[in-house]
Design a protein around this motif. Structure first.
Motif, PDB file in Angstrom:
ATOM      1  N   LYS A 481       0.810  -1.219   0.000  1.00 51.53           N
ATOM      2  CA  LYS A 481       0.000   0.000   0.000  1.00 51.53           C
ATOM      3  C   LYS A 481       0.843   1.268   0.000  1.00 51.53           C
ATOM      4  N   LYS A 482       2.116   1.128   0.257  1.00 52.48           N
ATOM      5  CA  LYS A 482       2.987   2.301   0.236  1.00 52.48           C
ATOM      6  C   LYS A 482       3.277   2.779  -1.187  1.00 52.48           C
ATOM      7  N   ASN A 483       2.951   1.920  -2.149  1.00 51.25           N
ATOM      8  CA  ASN A 483       3.171   2.260  -3.564  1.00 51.25           C
ATOM      9  C   ASN A 483       4.636   2.587  -3.855  1.00 51.25           C
ATOM     10  N   THR A 484       5.491   1.918  -3.160  1.00 50.34           N
ATOM     11  CA  THR A 484       6.935   2.004  -3.411  1.00 50.34           C
ATOM     12  C   THR A 484       7.459   0.585  -3.509  1.00 50.34           C
ATOM     13  N   PRO A 485       8.650   0.400  -4.061  1.00 54.33           N
ATOM     14  CA  PRO A 485       9.250  -0.933  -3.985  1.00 54.33           C
ATOM     15  C   PRO A 485       9.452  -1.307  -2.512  1.00 54.33           C
ATOM     16  N   PHE A 486       9.501  -2.603  -2.239  1.00 53.58           N
ATOM     17  CA  PHE A 486       9.738  -2.988  -0.847  1.00 53.58           C
ATOM     18  C   PHE A 486      10.579  -4.258  -0.753  1.00 53.58           C
ATOM     19  N   PHE A 487      11.187  -4.373   0.427  1.00 54.57           N
ATOM     20  CA  PHE A 487      11.929  -5.583   0.807  1.00 54.57           C
ATOM     21  C   PHE A 487      11.290  -6.141   2.074  1.00 54.57           C
ATOM     22  N   LEU A 488      11.013  -7.435   2.059  1.00 53.59           N
ATOM     23  CA  LEU A 488      10.426  -8.101   3.230  1.00 53.59           C
ATOM     24  C   LEU A 488      11.213  -9.360   3.549  1.00 53.59           C
ATOM     25  N   MET A 489      11.613  -9.498   4.823  1.00 54.34           N
ATOM     26  CA  MET A 489      12.251 -10.731   5.289  1.00 54.34           C
ATOM     27  C   MET A 489      11.272 -11.461   6.200  1.00 54.34           C
ATOM     28  N   VAL A 490      10.997 -12.718   5.871  1.00 50.76           N
ATOM     29  CA  VAL A 490      10.105 -13.560   6.669  1.00 50.76           C
ATOM     30  C   VAL A 490      10.909 -14.747   7.180  1.00 50.76           C
ATOM     31  N   GLU A 491      10.934 -14.915   8.495  1.00 44.58           N
ATOM     32  CA  GLU A 491      11.690 -16.030   9.067  1.00 44.58           C
ATOM     33  C   GLU A 491      10.771 -17.010   9.785  1.00 44.58           C
ATOM     34  N   ALA A 492      10.963 -18.304   9.491  1.00 44.97           N
ATOM     35  CA  ALA A 492      10.374 -19.397  10.272  1.00 44.97           C
ATOM     36  C   ALA A 492      11.484 -19.924  11.175  1.00 44.97           C
ATOM     37  N   ALA A 493      11.456 -19.529  12.433  1.00 41.23           N
ATOM     38  CA  ALA A 493      12.609 -19.729  13.311  1.00 41.23           C
ATOM     39  C   ALA A 493      12.683 -21.097  13.955  1.00 41.23           C
ATOM     40  N   ASN A 494      11.554 -21.768  14.103  1.00 33.64           N
ATOM     41  CA  ASN A 494      11.538 -22.942  14.983  1.00 33.64           C
ATOM     42  C   ASN A 494      11.801 -24.272  14.301  1.00 33.64           C
ATOM     43  N   ILE A 495      12.020 -24.258  12.991  1.00 33.11           N
ATOM     44  CA  ILE A 495      12.553 -25.462  12.348  1.00 33.11           C
ATOM     45  C   ILE A 495      13.909 -25.763  12.976  1.00 33.11           C
ATOM     46  N   ASP A 496      14.648 -24.713  13.226  1.00 35.60           N
ATOM     47  CA  ASP A 496      15.945 -24.816  13.898  1.00 35.60           C
ATOM     48  C   ASP A 496      15.793 -25.378  15.307  1.00 35.60           C
ATOM     49  N   SER A 497      14.806 -24.915  16.047  1.00 34.62           N
ATOM     50  CA  SER A 497      14.587 -25.412  17.418  1.00 34.62           C
ATOM     51  C   SER A 497      14.310 -26.909  17.406  1.00 34.62           C
ATOM     52  N   GLY A 498      13.506 -27.346  16.437  1.00 34.05           N
ATOM     53  CA  GLY A 498      13.228 -28.768  16.320  1.00 34.05           C
ATOM     54  C   GLY A 498      14.468 -29.576  16.030  1.00 34.05           C
ATOM     55  N   GLY A 499      15.376 -29.026  15.206  1.00 38.79           N
ATOM     56  CA  GLY A 499      16.628 -29.713  14.930  1.00 38.79           C
ATOM     57  C   GLY A 499      17.500 -29.824  16.156  1.00 38.79           C
ATOM     58  N   HIS A 500      17.585 -28.739  16.932  1.00 35.05           N
ATOM     59  CA  HIS A 500      18.381 -28.765  18.159  1.00 35.05           C
ATOM     60  C   HIS A 500      17.830 -29.786  19.156  1.00 35.05           C
ATOM     61  N   GLU A 501      16.528 -29.913  19.209  1.00 35.14           N
ATOM     62  CA  GLU A 501      15.899 -30.845  20.151  1.00 35.14           C
ATOM     63  C   GLU A 501      15.740 -32.247  19.564  1.00 35.14           C
ATOM     64  N   ASN A 502      16.144 -32.429  18.303  1.00 34.75           N
ATOM     65  CA  ASN A 502      15.904 -33.705  17.622  1.00 34.75           C
ATOM     66  C   ASN A 502      14.438 -34.094  17.743  1.00 34.75           C
ATOM     67  N   ASN A 503      13.587 -33.128  17.491  1.00 40.06           N
ATOM     68  CA  ASN A 503      12.148 -33.290  17.653  1.00 40.06           C
ATOM     69  C   ASN A 503      11.482 -33.252  16.273  1.00 40.06           C
ATOM     70  N   SER A 504      11.132 -34.425  15.765  1.00 40.36           N
ATOM     71  CA  SER A 504      10.589 -34.521  14.410  1.00 40.36           C
ATOM     72  C   SER A 504       9.274 -33.777  14.264  1.00 40.36           C
ATOM     73  N   SER A 505       8.406 -33.863  15.265  1.00 38.47           N
ATOM     74  CA  SER A 505       7.111 -33.193  15.187  1.00 38.47           C
ATOM     75  C   SER A 505       7.279 -31.691  15.058  1.00 38.47           C
ATOM     76  N   MET A 506       8.232 -31.149  15.805  1.00 35.53           N
ATOM     77  CA  MET A 506       8.466 -29.703  15.729  1.00 35.53           C
ATOM     78  C   MET A 506       9.011 -29.321  14.365  1.00 35.53           C
ATOM     79  N   ILE A 507       9.987 -30.082  13.869  1.00 41.04           N
ATOM     80  CA  ILE A 507      10.574 -29.766  12.564  1.00 41.04           C
ATOM     81  C   ILE A 507       9.508 -29.760  11.477  1.00 41.04           C
ATOM     82  N   VAL A 508       8.745 -30.830  11.388  1.00 44.73           N
ATOM     83  CA  VAL A 508       7.806 -30.964  10.269  1.00 44.73           C
ATOM     84  C   VAL A 508       6.649 -29.983  10.402  1.00 44.73           C
ATOM     85  N   SER A 509       6.100 -29.831  11.599  1.00 46.96           N
ATOM     86  CA  SER A 509       4.974 -28.906  11.762  1.00 46.96           C
ATOM     87  C   SER A 509       5.395 -27.466  11.492  1.00 46.96           C
ATOM     88  N   GLU A 510       6.619 -27.105  11.898  1.00 46.71           N
ATOM     89  CA  GLU A 510       7.090 -25.743  11.638  1.00 46.71           C
ATOM     90  C   GLU A 510       7.368 -25.533  10.149  1.00 46.71           C
TER      91      GLU A 510
END
Length: 605
Positions: A481-510
């Motif tokens: 809506k700003k009618n200008t070019p834009f840059f957007l960064m979107v992060e899904a952070a908890n795939i990493d958390s699932g990897g650290h915890e070796n938690n398959s449910s967290m990895i896949v659901s995230e």
């Protein structure tokens, strides 16, 4: 084995393997040829084995623990290796209760050997099962056995291992402790891949038959691998036969956590591809980062979602090398800084080079070209990945110092958790023109900030809901809506958390949650020509592989090499204007430079 040695050894085993015979899991292990273990009995007990095998040879009136005469060692008897340690463990409360039995495989003639065994057990009456000691030790006699009609002549603590496919109601079931057969009577499977279905069905039918008589079943000579342990567990084998009790217990104890079953598959958006890869002016750049998201994580989400993802519709892809300036394996701070600034830095550093000098990041640089910018994350805003796009600090954990950079940044929008980290920055953010909102709704503000949570956001399976996809849709609309070019960064952070915890449910659901946000972005790109979408990861976490799965039921089993980041290359996908420019294999810093090359080609300061 003296008392001190056996006591200390057991404690070490229980600590090392994190298991205890007091806490029975859903699986049960048979420690095959246990007397060959470096530490007989205690190794099996430490692994939680409920069936422990000892081969016996009667020689000169003594019951030797050995498979053949040539291997007899006079120091290795059933008393020294098993009965004495058990008695001692009970006396010293190291063994709280007996929830295991000994499977005694007789290698010499049954009747004479059992006569000596009964005499030997007179010294252990206080340990043995009886009406007055219902929690006592039972011995199940295998190998050479008496005739079934004679089973009744033996004491209550002695049961027998029945070894025949022919089962009937008139067998002496009250004296049968288990039914055992050679696995090779049913299958030639070697434990790799999957069992032939016809053979598997025969095995399953026999297991069910044994269970119909209320007795447990075991197969000797069976494959001894992770795939085999899992198959036998799923088929309901009561005592899983293994020469590796610690490894089997470790694998099976983690199986429930390692397997994820997706019960809520989402439909995928079909891109139009009308301008995908077209050399048209780039107006908007959307960088999506799945923290810790490697090829296995993407594959697991794909297979659990009916073999389709929004992400895997895309045609332009490559691989990114993720190494940091000071380490082969990057952390999120150095990885995200490479994307945000185009320079490699040391692990833990945010928006500074390896010497600590501040680096300009994409939101600040693109502001000079007329771009608006925003950040959306499922992490706290001071988390390493989002902070790399506005802060300049050598230590990622210094939240107070990191938060002070936000008001000085060129960001027009942020949506994240971690509001308490910015409590002292309220006035600075207000003076910088940020309007702090309390929901995602219509707003006329030029710059907005939304802290969805004071601290960390819940994980997807903990009730985060549709936060990421709704925030992404809002962010795209707000910036457009700003009618200008834009840059957007979107992060899904908890795939990493699932990897650290070796938690398959967290990895896949995230990852599946991330994929739905990806759909929003791809659809936006189709509706807004000139949009470039880039989807990648800062690194892989967990050293994840996928040994098994079932696409039809949305089930995947993940295995882990690590609970930390790894140095493996990560996939990068691109869609829309100039998406073909992101094919190939290159350093993470090149993502920044590829973006800037396109910006400079179509925009001026």
């Amino acid at each position: 084995m003296n008392k001190f040695f056996s006591t200390q050894l057991l404690l070490l085993l229980l600590i090392s393997f994190g298991l205890s015979a007091q806490n029975q899991a859903a699986f049960q292990i048979h420690s095959h040829n246990d007397y060959l273990q470096t530490v007989p009995f205690w190794t099996a007990y430490g692994a939680g084995a409920t069936s422990i095998e000892v081969d016996l040879i009667l020689q000169d009136g003594i019951l030797m623990a050995a498979h053949e005469v040539e291997s007899i060692d006079s120091r290795r008897t059933i008393e020294s290796l098993y009965l004495d340690p058990i008695k001692e463990g009970l006396k010293n409360d190291i063994i709280p209760s007996i929830n295991f039995h000994l499977l005694v495989d007789l290698k010499t003639e049954a009747y004479s050997t059992l006569e000596v065994l009964e005499q030997s057990m007179l010294n252990y009456q206080d340990v043995l099962f009886s009406e007055s000691n219902p929690g006592g030790l039972k011995l199940i006699i295998s190998g050479n056995r008496p005739k079934p009609d004679d089973y009744k002549n033996y004491p209550d603590w002695m049961l027998f291992d029945y070894q025949s496919k022919e089962l009937s109601k008139d067998l002496p079931w009250d004296k049968i402790g288990m039914v055992s057969l050679s696995f090779r009577q049913f299958s030639i499977w070697n434990g790799k891949g999957r069992m032939v279905e016809e053979q598997r069905a025969k095995l399953q039918n026999f297991i069910d038959l044994v269970h119909s008589f209320g007795k447990p079943v075991r197969f000797w000579g069976s494959p001894d691998s992770k795939s085999a342990w899992k198959a036998f567990y799923e088929m309901g084998e009561d005592y899983i036969n293994t020469d590796h009790p610690n490894e089997a217990a470790d694998y099976l104890s983690k199986l429930t956590k390692n397997v994820y079953h997706n019960t809520s598959k989402h439909e995928v958006y079909q891109p139009t591809f009308e301008l995908d890869g077209a050399n048209v002016p780039v107006r908007n750049v959307i960088l999506m980062i799945g923290d810790g998201n490697g090829l296995a994580q993407i594959s697991a989400a794909l297979f659990s979602n009916g073999n389709q993802l929004n992400l895997t519709q895309l045609k332009n892809l490559g691989l990114v090398k993720t190494q940091a300036a000071d380490d082969f394996t990057t952390d999120s701070a150095a990885g995200a800084t490479a994307y945000a600034t185009g320079e490699k830095t040391n692990n833990r550093a945010l928006g500074v080079d390896s010497e600590g000098k501040a680096l300009s990041n994409l939101p600040d640089i693109l502001d000079e070209y007329g771009f608006a910018s925003g950040i959306i994350t499922t992490d706290q805003l001071t988390g390493a990945t989002p902070a790399s796009f506005y802060a300049h600090h050598p230590e990622r954990d210094d939240a107070d110092q990191i938060s002070a950079y936000l008001s000085k940044s060129k960001l027009d929008m942020f949506i994240a958790g971690g509001g308490t980290k910015f409590s002292s920055e309220s006035k600075n953010l207000q003076d910088a023109g940020f309007t702090m909102v309390e929901s995602l709704g219509e707003t006329s503000a030029e710059r907005i900030g939304y802290f969805v949570a004071n601290d960390a956001l819940p994980k997807k399976l903990e009730g985060r809901g549709e936060y990421l996809v709704e925030s992404t849709a809002f962010g795209l609309n707000f910036l457009a809506k700003k009618n200008t070019p834009f840059f957007l960064m979107v992060e899904a952070a908890n795939i990493d958390s699932g990897g650290h915890e070796n938690n398959s449910s967290m990895i896949v659901s995230e990852m599946l949650d991330f994929d739905q946000a990806i759909a929003e972005v791809i659809q936006f790109a189709d509706q807004n020509p000139g949009t470039l979408v880039i989807i990648t990861a800062d690194h892989e976490t967990g050293g994840v592989s996928i040994p098994q799965g079932d696409i039809a039921t949305g089930t995947v089993e993940l295995a882990y090499h690590s609970d930390d980041h790894t140095g493996i290359m990560v996939p990068i996908f691109a869609y829309g204007a100039h998406s073909g420019d992101f094919r190939g294999i290159y350093e993470n810093t090149e993502v920044f430079h590829k973006i800037m090359k396109l910006v400079k080609r179509y925009h001026s300061k």
